[in-house]
Design an enzyme around this catalytic site. Structure first.
Site, PDB file in Angstrom:
ATOM      1  N   ASP A   1      -2.596 -46.015  47.122  1.00  0.00           N
ATOM      2  CA  ASP A   1      -1.627 -46.986  46.603  1.00  0.00           C
ATOM      3  C   ASP A   1      -2.254 -48.361  46.760  1.00  0.00           C
ATOM      4  O   ASP A   1      -3.299 -48.503  47.407  1.00  0.00           O
ATOM      5  CB  ASP A   1      -0.299 -46.890  47.401  1.00  0.00           C
ATOM      6  CG  ASP A   1       0.896 -47.369  46.582  1.00  0.00           C
ATOM      7  OD1 ASP A   1       0.842 -48.506  46.077  1.00  0.00           O
ATOM      8  OD2 ASP A   1       1.858 -46.609  46.434  1.00  0.00           O
ATOM      9  N   ILE A   2      -1.575 -49.390  46.205  1.00  0.00           N
ATOM     10  CA  ILE A   2      -2.010 -50.758  46.506  1.00  0.00           C
ATOM     11  C   ILE A   2      -1.199 -51.329  47.668  1.00  0.00           C
ATOM     12  O   ILE A   2      -1.443 -52.421  48.118  1.00  0.00           O
ATOM     13  CB  ILE A   2      -1.926 -51.691  45.259  1.00  0.00           C
ATOM     14  CG1 ILE A   2      -0.558 -51.588  44.600  1.00  0.00           C
ATOM     15  CG2 ILE A   2      -3.033 -51.376  44.270  1.00  0.00           C
ATOM     16  CD1 ILE A   2      -0.316 -52.618  43.510  1.00  0.00           C
TER      17      ILE A   2
ATOM     18  N   LYS B   1       7.177 -45.475  28.473  1.00  0.00           N
ATOM     19  CA  LYS B   1       7.256 -44.041  28.806  1.00  0.00           C
ATOM     20  C   LYS B   1       7.128 -43.174  27.546  1.00  0.00           C
ATOM     21  O   LYS B   1       6.454 -42.143  27.557  1.00  0.00           O
ATOM     22  CB  LYS B   1       8.568 -43.730  29.548  1.00  0.00           C
ATOM     23  CG  LYS B   1       8.602 -44.216  30.985  1.00  0.00           C
ATOM     24  CD  LYS B   1       7.557 -43.511  31.843  1.00  0.00           C
ATOM     25  CE  LYS B   1       7.571 -43.911  33.300  1.00  0.00           C
ATOM     26  NZ  LYS B   1       6.407 -43.434  34.057  1.00  0.00           N
TER      27      LYS B   1
ATOM     28  N   TYR C   1      10.242 -50.580  29.662  1.00  0.00           N
ATOM     29  CA  TYR C   1       9.916 -49.399  30.462  1.00  0.00           C
ATOM     30  C   TYR C   1      10.038 -48.137  29.597  1.00  0.00           C
ATOM     31  O   TYR C   1       9.139 -47.289  29.582  1.00  0.00           O
ATOM     32  CB  TYR C   1      10.878 -49.340  31.647  1.00  0.00           C
ATOM     33  CG  TYR C   1      10.791 -48.121  32.528  1.00  0.00           C
ATOM     34  CD1 TYR C   1       9.681 -47.879  33.324  1.00  0.00           C
ATOM     35  CD2 TYR C   1      11.865 -47.220  32.604  1.00  0.00           C
ATOM     36  CE1 TYR C   1       9.629 -46.772  34.160  1.00  0.00           C
ATOM     37  CE2 TYR C   1      11.829 -46.124  33.437  1.00  0.00           C
ATOM     38  CZ  TYR C   1      10.704 -45.899  34.214  1.00  0.00           C
ATOM     39  OH  TYR C   1      10.666 -44.805  35.037  1.00  0.00           O
TER      40      TYR C   1
ATOM     41  N   GLY D   1       0.017 -44.024  43.832  1.00  0.00           N
ATOM     42  CA  GLY D   1       1.385 -44.524  44.027  1.00  0.00           C
ATOM     43  C   GLY D   1       2.072 -43.768  45.155  1.00  0.00           C
ATOM     44  O   GLY D   1       3.277 -43.496  45.091  1.00  0.00           O
TER      45      GLY D   1
ATOM     46  N   GLY E   1       5.393 -45.126  47.176  1.00  0.00           N
ATOM     47  CA  GLY E   1       6.661 -45.357  46.485  1.00  0.00           C
ATOM     48  C   GLY E   1       7.692 -44.275  46.758  1.00  0.00           C
ATOM     49  O   GLY E   1       7.494 -43.390  47.595  1.00  0.00           O
TER      50      GLY E   1
HETATM   51  C1  AKB Z   1      14.804 -46.464  36.550  1.00  0.00           C
HETATM   52  O1  AKB Z   1      16.008 -46.630  36.746  1.00  0.00           O
HETATM   53  O2  AKB Z   1      14.079 -47.299  35.994  1.00  0.00           O
HETATM   54  C2  AKB Z   1      14.189 -45.148  36.958  1.00  0.00           C
HETATM   55  C3  AKB Z   1      14.207 -44.140  35.853  1.00  0.00           C
HETATM   56  C4  AKB Z   1      15.478 -43.520  35.429  1.00  0.00           C
HETATM   57  O3  AKB Z   1      13.190 -43.820  35.320  1.00  0.00           O
HETATM   58  N1  AKB Z   1      14.852 -44.631  38.105  1.00  0.00           N
END
Ligand code: AKB
Length: 319
Positions: free
Chosen positions: A34-35, A146, A142, A8, A11
């Site tokens: 990276d891709i 995580k 997300y 990555g 990024g």
């Molecule tokens: C997001 O906003 O998704 C990221 C984070 C806080 O992990 N910047």
């Protein structure tokens, strides 16, 4: 001699981390992958290769062929984008991590950095000075990925001896690359728009407060965590990292100190709910104690550098 792989590298974090790692370990020992194509600075300064972390066989082959000893896996779909494609985002985020953990187990690349996020917290978490150990019920795809990733990292550390290290990054603010689909992107976009147009339409409300950090501080602290002896680490999931907390309006006011005519309007969209589910401020005392986490930048110092650097990028250096 360390041999480092960054996944990555094109990024927001990768493009700056690669440069810092090359300074530390030597250009030829840091492989950027990276891709997507990387910025010129990354491509011209050392090895770069297209590599898809979702392709396990290729990843393992890369680690073995290049005698890699440590990996920084930064590949992820961020919070805003992930809500548009929930199942795909879950697949990508988890597979990227699980492939790296498994490839580390099957090779000599035993030291692994993987970023977690303030997104691991949710609406039931205490919002102010959020402790390291607390209620964690994230309600974004997300955040769920995580939190699951933190658990898997700790598991691979205790079960298979992988030297897994991680921080919960706050919103990261930088000028080298455009933001990449996160909720905290407004805190980067606002600087670019201030220079380009003198005004900004912000997608969260004026009173939205979130923890943020200038990229230089984030890189320094990442290297600090990776450098410290294992015996200093009391946690093998992911460390809280606070940075600086401010509202969107405070950010606007900070820019106005340098650009008095700058104006901001507020038009919250779907990302408001994400921001509202995250902490406003974080307690990172365990990271300070374990590995000396510290920051150099407050809001106004960061604003000064952001405006200067973006100005130079867009308009050329000041005479
Ligand atoms: C997001 O906003 O998704 C990221 C984070 C806080 O992990 N910047």
């Amino acid at each position: 001699m360390e041999r480092v792989l960054v996944i990555g590298s094109s990024g927001q974090i990768g493009s700056e981390l690669v440069l810092a790692l090359r300074k530390k370990f030597g250009n030829v020992n840091v492989f950027a992958t990276d891709i997507k194509n990387p910025p010129d600075e990354i491509r011209n300064g050392g090895p770069f290769q297209i590599l898809d972390v979702l392709d396990y066989r290729n990843l393992l082959h890369f680690l073995v062929r290049h005698n890699i000893t440590q990996v920084y896996n930064l590949a992820a779909v961020l919070s805003g984008n992930a809500e548009k494609i929930p199942l795909q985002a879950w697949d990508i985020n988890m597979k990227a991590l699980m492939n790296t953990l498994e490839a580390a187990r099957q090779s000599d690349a035993k030291k692994l950095f993987w970023p977690s996020s303030i997104a691991v917290f949710g609406p039931t978490t205490p919002r102010h000075n959020t402790p390291q150990l607390t209620v964690m019920e994230p309600n974004t795809v997300y955040g769920i990925s995580k939190l699951a990733g933190e658990r898997w990292g700790e598991y691979y550390c205790h079960r298979y001896g992988i030297d897994f290290r991680s921080v919960r990054y706050p919103g990261l603010i930088s000028y080298k690359t455009e933001p990449g689909g996160g909720t905290t992107d407004y805190a980067v976009e606002i600087y670019f728009e201030a220079i380009k147009k003198g005004s900004y339409e912000c997608f969260v409300s004026a009173d939205t407060a979130l923890p943020m950090m200038f990229m230089d501080d984030a890189i320094e602290n990442t290297l600090r965590l990776m450098d410290v002896g294992s015996d200093h680490l009391s946690l093998r999931s992911s460390y809280n990292m606070a940075g600086i907390s401010f509202t969107a309006e405070e950010l606007h006011q900070s820019i106005k100190k340098y650009l008095p005519n700058f104006s901001t309007t507020y038009k919250p969209d779907f990302r408001q709910a994400i921001a509202d589910s995250w902490p406003a401020s974080i307690d990172d005392s365990i990271a300070q104690k374990d590995w000396g986490m510290k920051t150099e930048y407050d809001l106004d110092k960061m604003t000064k550098v952001m405006l200067e650097k973006i100005g130079e990028q867009l308009n050329g250096p000041k005479n």
